[in-house]
Write an enzyme that holds these catalytic residues in place. Structure first.
Site, PDB file in Angstrom:
ATOM      1  N   ASN A 165      14.881  51.692  25.517  1.00 31.17           N
ATOM      2  CA  ASN A 165      15.236  52.646  24.468  1.00 31.17           C
ATOM      3  C   ASN A 165      14.433  53.921  24.700  1.00 31.17           C
ATOM      4  OD1 ASN A 165      15.776  54.028  22.143  1.00 31.17           O
ATOM      5  ND2 ASN A 165      14.706  52.605  20.771  1.00 31.17           N
TER       6      ASN A 165
ATOM      7  N   LYS B 274      14.711  56.691  23.223  1.00 23.94           N
ATOM      8  CA  LYS B 274      14.520  57.495  21.996  1.00 23.94           C
ATOM      9  C   LYS B 274      14.830  58.973  22.293  1.00 23.94           C
ATOM     10  CE  LYS B 274      11.402  53.964  20.395  1.00 23.94           C
ATOM     11  NZ  LYS B 274      10.321  53.559  19.493  1.00 23.94           N
TER      12      LYS B 274
ATOM     13  N   HIS C  84      18.137  50.432  14.322  1.00 23.07           N
ATOM     14  CA  HIS C  84      16.765  50.535  14.826  1.00 23.07           C
ATOM     15  C   HIS C  84      15.854  50.952  13.669  1.00 23.07           C
ATOM     16  CE1 HIS C  84      13.231  52.115  16.843  1.00 23.07           C
ATOM     17  NE2 HIS C  84      13.539  51.270  17.806  1.00 23.07           N
TER      18      HIS C  84
ATOM     19  N   GLU D 217      13.620  53.063  13.360  1.00 19.98           N
ATOM     20  CA  GLU D 217      13.493  54.508  13.120  1.00 19.98           C
ATOM     21  C   GLU D 217      14.728  55.045  12.393  1.00 19.98           C
ATOM     22  OE1 GLU D 217      12.438  55.383  17.177  1.00 19.98           O
ATOM     23  OE2 GLU D 217      10.591  54.274  16.808  1.00 19.98           O
TER      24      GLU D 217
ATOM     25  N   GLU E 121      12.283  43.333  15.908  1.00 19.49           N
ATOM     26  CA  GLU E 121      11.276  44.370  16.161  1.00 19.49           C
ATOM     27  C   GLU E 121      10.450  44.587  14.895  1.00 19.49           C
ATOM     28  OE1 GLU E 121      12.420  47.143  19.617  1.00 19.49           O
ATOM     29  OE2 GLU E 121      13.306  47.936  17.801  1.00 19.49           O
TER      30      GLU E 121
ATOM     31  N   GLY F  89       5.608  51.223  18.765  1.00 19.39           N
ATOM     32  CA  GLY F  89       4.899  52.448  19.123  1.00 19.39           C
ATOM     33  C   GLY F  89       3.442  52.455  18.684  1.00 19.39           C
TER      34      GLY F  89
ATOM     35  N   SER G  41       5.918  47.500  21.208  1.00 19.40           N
ATOM     36  CA  SER G  41       4.744  47.617  22.084  1.00 19.40           C
ATOM     37  C   SER G  41       4.753  46.631  23.248  1.00 19.40           C
ATOM     38  CB  SER G  41       3.449  47.501  21.275  1.00 19.40           C
ATOM     39  OG  SER G  41       3.337  48.596  20.385  1.00 19.40           O
TER      40      SER G  41
END
Ligand code: PGA
Length: 249
Positions: free
Chosen positions: A9, A11, A96, A98, A168, A174, A210
């Site tokens: 991904n 991003k 996702h 985010e 996730e 992150g 991560s």
């Protein structure tokens, strides 16, 4: 035998010229390996570049990071499933964290997107996972089950086995703090129980948050994991090549 899926991904990184340079470095260094699929999720503007760049490699796929649920219309800034497919997408991320936490996407939105992705004959990856407050409050499994209940509502067994689930945990994305293989496996078992309860036994379940070159082998040593969804550690072509070539115990 498990067929491992490594999903990158990117991003909001790597425009078309960057993507071209990435593939020039990555492809010669990374021959296909039996039992491994590698999917790239570049920004929408780089999707066609990636899809063209990987032509001829059946183990590689390109996907879009987010879609709108309508096939077309006055939705400034959005990309529909048919448009993504035209640019070469075989798959799409849905929900996702985010999208959920930065852009306010709801479980109901993820359901509409899952339906649209399947209707367009692409493979959806539904991302689920709890926040740190939810984990500390002991509600991880309730949160994940609700995300599955709403996001996958009404799907038949064939559709449930087409979808890929990515667990996730939000606190691991992150942050440099990955879930342990045991933490991940515990949630994966719940996800599989939820799927099996609806007749789906072969759905792939990935872990994300991560993941890096140092921890990927330990994570994938856990048989509950069918692969990984990786952000930061997928941005450098030689690092990603090494990660996807990791020997799994
Ligand atoms: P990360 O991101 O690997 O940078 O933690 C994972 C993801 O957001 O899919």
């Amino acid at each position: 035998m498990r067929r491992l899926l490594f999903a990158a991904n990117w991003k909001m990184h790597l425009g078309p010229a960057d993507a071209r340079a990435y593939l020039e470095a990555f492809l010669p260094a990374t021959p296909a390996r039996p039992g491994r699929d590698l999917w790239f999720f570049p920004p929408a503007v780089s999707l066609e570049t990636v899809a063209r760049g990987i032509t001829g490699r059946d183990d590689l796929g390109a996907g879009i990071q987010d879609v709108h649920w309508e096939p077309k219309g006055a939705f400034t800034g959005a990309v529909s499933v048919p448009l993504a497919a035209q640019a070469g997408a075989r798959t799409a991320l849905v929900g996702h964290s985010e999208r959920r936490h930065v852009f306010g996407e709801s479980d109901a939105d993820t359901a509409r997107k899952i339906q649209a992705v399947l209707a367009g004959a692409l493979i959806p990856i539904l991302c689920v996972g709890e926040t740190l407050a939810q984990r500390d409050g002991g509600t991880t499994l309730d949160v994940v089950r609700r995300q599955l209940d709403v996001g996958l509502a009404g799907l038949d067994v064939a559709a449930l086995q087409t979808v890929v689930i990515a667990y996730e945990p939000v606190w691991a994305i992150g942050t440099g703090r990955n879930a342990t293989p045991q933490d991940a496996a515990a949630v994966h078992r719940e996800i599989r129980a939820w799927l099996r309860g609806r007749g789906a036994s072969i759905t792939r379940v990935l872990y994300g948050g991560s993941v890096n070159l140092k921890n990927v082998a330990d994570l994938l040593a856990e048989p509950e994991l069918d692969g990984v969804l990786v952000g930061g550690a997928s941005l450098d072509p030689s690092g990603w090549s090494a990660l996807v070539s990791t020997t799994v115990p």
